[in-house]
Design a protein around this motif. Structure first.
Motif, short mmCIF file in Angstrom:
data_model
loop_
_atom_site.label_atom_id
_atom_site.label_comp_id
_atom_site.label_asym_id
_atom_site.label_seq_id
_atom_site.Cartn_x
_atom_site.Cartn_y
_atom_site.Cartn_z
N SER A 95 0.96 -1.28 -0.04
CA SER A 95 0.09 -0.06 0.10
C SER A 95 0.87 1.31 -0.05
CB SER A 95 -1.03 0.24 1.29
OG SER A 95 -1.90 -1.03 1.25
N THR A 96 2.07 1.08 0.07
CA THR A 96 3.23 2.29 -0.21
C THR A 96 3.01 3.03 -1.38
OG1 THR A 96 4.63 0.94 1.35
CG2 THR A 96 5.54 3.05 0.10
N PRO A 97 2.68 4.37 -1.32
CA PRO A 97 2.59 5.17 -2.45
C PRO A 97 3.65 4.93 -3.23
CG PRO A 97 2.24 6.49 -0.61
CD PRO A 97 2.53 5.32 -0.19
N THR A 98 3.62 4.62 -4.66
CA THR A 98 4.48 4.31 -5.60
C THR A 98 5.74 5.30 -5.87
OG1 THR A 98 2.66 2.81 -6.77
CG2 THR A 98 5.00 3.25 -7.89
N GLU A 99 5.18 6.49 -5.74
CA GLU A 99 6.00 7.65 -5.60
C GLU A 99 7.44 7.52 -4.69
OE1 GLU A 99 2.36 9.08 -7.43
OE2 GLU A 99 3.08 7.97 -5.77
N ALA A 196 -1.39 0.50 10.52
CA ALA A 196 -0.63 1.35 9.43
C ALA A 196 -1.50 1.11 8.15
CB ALA A 196 0.77 1.11 9.19
N ALA A 197 -1.89 2.09 7.24
CA ALA A 197 -2.11 2.02 6.15
C ALA A 197 -1.13 1.55 5.09
CB ALA A 197 -2.72 3.34 5.58
N TRP A 198 0.03 1.98 5.44
CA TRP A 198 1.14 1.34 4.58
C TRP A 198 2.47 1.70 5.49
CZ3 TRP A 198 5.20 4.66 4.17
CH2 TRP A 198 5.01 6.19 4.02
N TYR A 199 3.50 0.66 5.16
CA TYR A 199 4.79 0.92 6.02
C TYR A 199 5.93 0.44 4.92
CZ TYR A 199 4.97 -3.99 6.24
OH TYR A 199 4.82 -5.44 5.85
N ALA A 200 7.03 0.95 5.19
CA ALA A 200 8.41 0.72 5.00
C ALA A 200 9.36 0.43 5.76
CB ALA A 200 8.90 1.89 3.66
#
Length: 287
Positions: A95-99, A196-200
């Motif tokens: 779900s991480t923004p591709t940018e 988390a909606a997304w994570y890295a």
């Protein structure tokens, strides 16, 4: 018929999402793969549709894993010893923004061209290349705030407190860092780290320059374009959506549109004309 739209004016989306850390993934991997493929890195696929990209010296490997065993969509590892464990590893979930992923791969491509010292060598303590403060500086300059949510954890939170970069101090096991979210660095967005909606994540010895490229991109105040129907799963009223309006026509656009509406000139068919120099036909002989 109107002229074809200027490709510079085509935006992939119908709304802007702000702040950008609430934008979510585009679900398209090509933009983030492009910086590495442009250098001639090897691209291969398996039967499931996963993609694998390898540097020419095989010391950096990227996996784009939509059919992987977990939600780790992007996994990038670097190796000093091709037959040993990774020197460092980074993971972006699905779900991480591709940018943000593209910001990392762009910096990675630059580092690879500079040589192994830029993407493999462990920097000496006390240098900017090793100082974690360098990676959080872009966040602090844009209004993010220091925090300490847990013991041995330092964090920087976005002004809306819906995004956070965490740094764990002390010793960590590399294998744990590479296979779980307990890594030296973790960047996430949402109401809490557990939801988390997304994570890295990034392990110890991940080059600071690569992490800084991500924090620069994450904290950029410019919104990101998205399709409105794709925003329901991660926005939930927390992000601001602004319709993307068509750009104002340029003088060239007006000229092209006018030309497309102008009727074609009608040309009379070509017919013979009498001339004052034409002589009447002579009578034929009488019988």
């Amino acid at each position: 018929m109107s002229p074809d739209p200027d490709p510079r004016h085509v935006i992939d989306g119908d709304v802007y999402v702000s702040p950008r850390h609430l934008a979510g993934s585009t679900a398209i991997g090509d933009p983030a793969l492009a910086p590495l493929l442009d250098l001639g890195w090897d691209l291969r696929h398996d039967d499931l549709g996963n993609a694998y990209v390898n540097a020419p010296d095989r010391r950096i490997q990227l996996g784009y894993l939509p059919e992987g065993e977990d939600d780790g969509l992007w996994r990038i590892n670097a190796y000093k010893d091709l037959f040993g464990p990774p020197t460092w590893g980074v993971c972006f979930n699905d779900s991480t923004p591709t940018e943000f992923v593209r910001a990392f791969t762009t910096a990675l491509a630059t580092a690879y061209e500079q040589g192994p010292a830029a993407y493999l060598a462990r920097s000496a303590a006390g240098t900017d290349e090793h100082d974690p403060f360098v990676a959080i500086t872009p966040l602090l300059k844009r209004g993010w705030n220091l925090d300490q949510p847990r013991r041995d954890v330092f964090a920087v939170r976005s002004p809306d407190r819906l995004a956070c970069l965490e740094f764990i101090t002390g010793d960590l096991d590399l294998q744990t860092e590479l296979t779980s979210r307990t890594a030296r660095w973790q960047l996430w967005a949402g109401t809490s780290i557990d939801r988390a909606a997304w994570y890295a994540t990034a392990s110890t010895d991940t080059p600071i320059a690569l992490l800084t490229a991500v924090t620069e991109c994450v904290s950029d105040p410019a919104p990101l374009p998205r399709w409105r129907e794709d925003t329901a799963s991660y926005v939930k009223g927390m992000a601001q959506l602004t319709p993307i309006l068509p750009p104002a026509p340029t003088p060239l656009d007006v000229q092209r549109a006018a030309a497309s509406r102008r009727p074609a000139l009608i040309t009379a068919p070509s017919v013979p004309r009498w001339s004052t120099t034409s002589r009447p036909a002579l009578p034929g002989p009488r019988r």
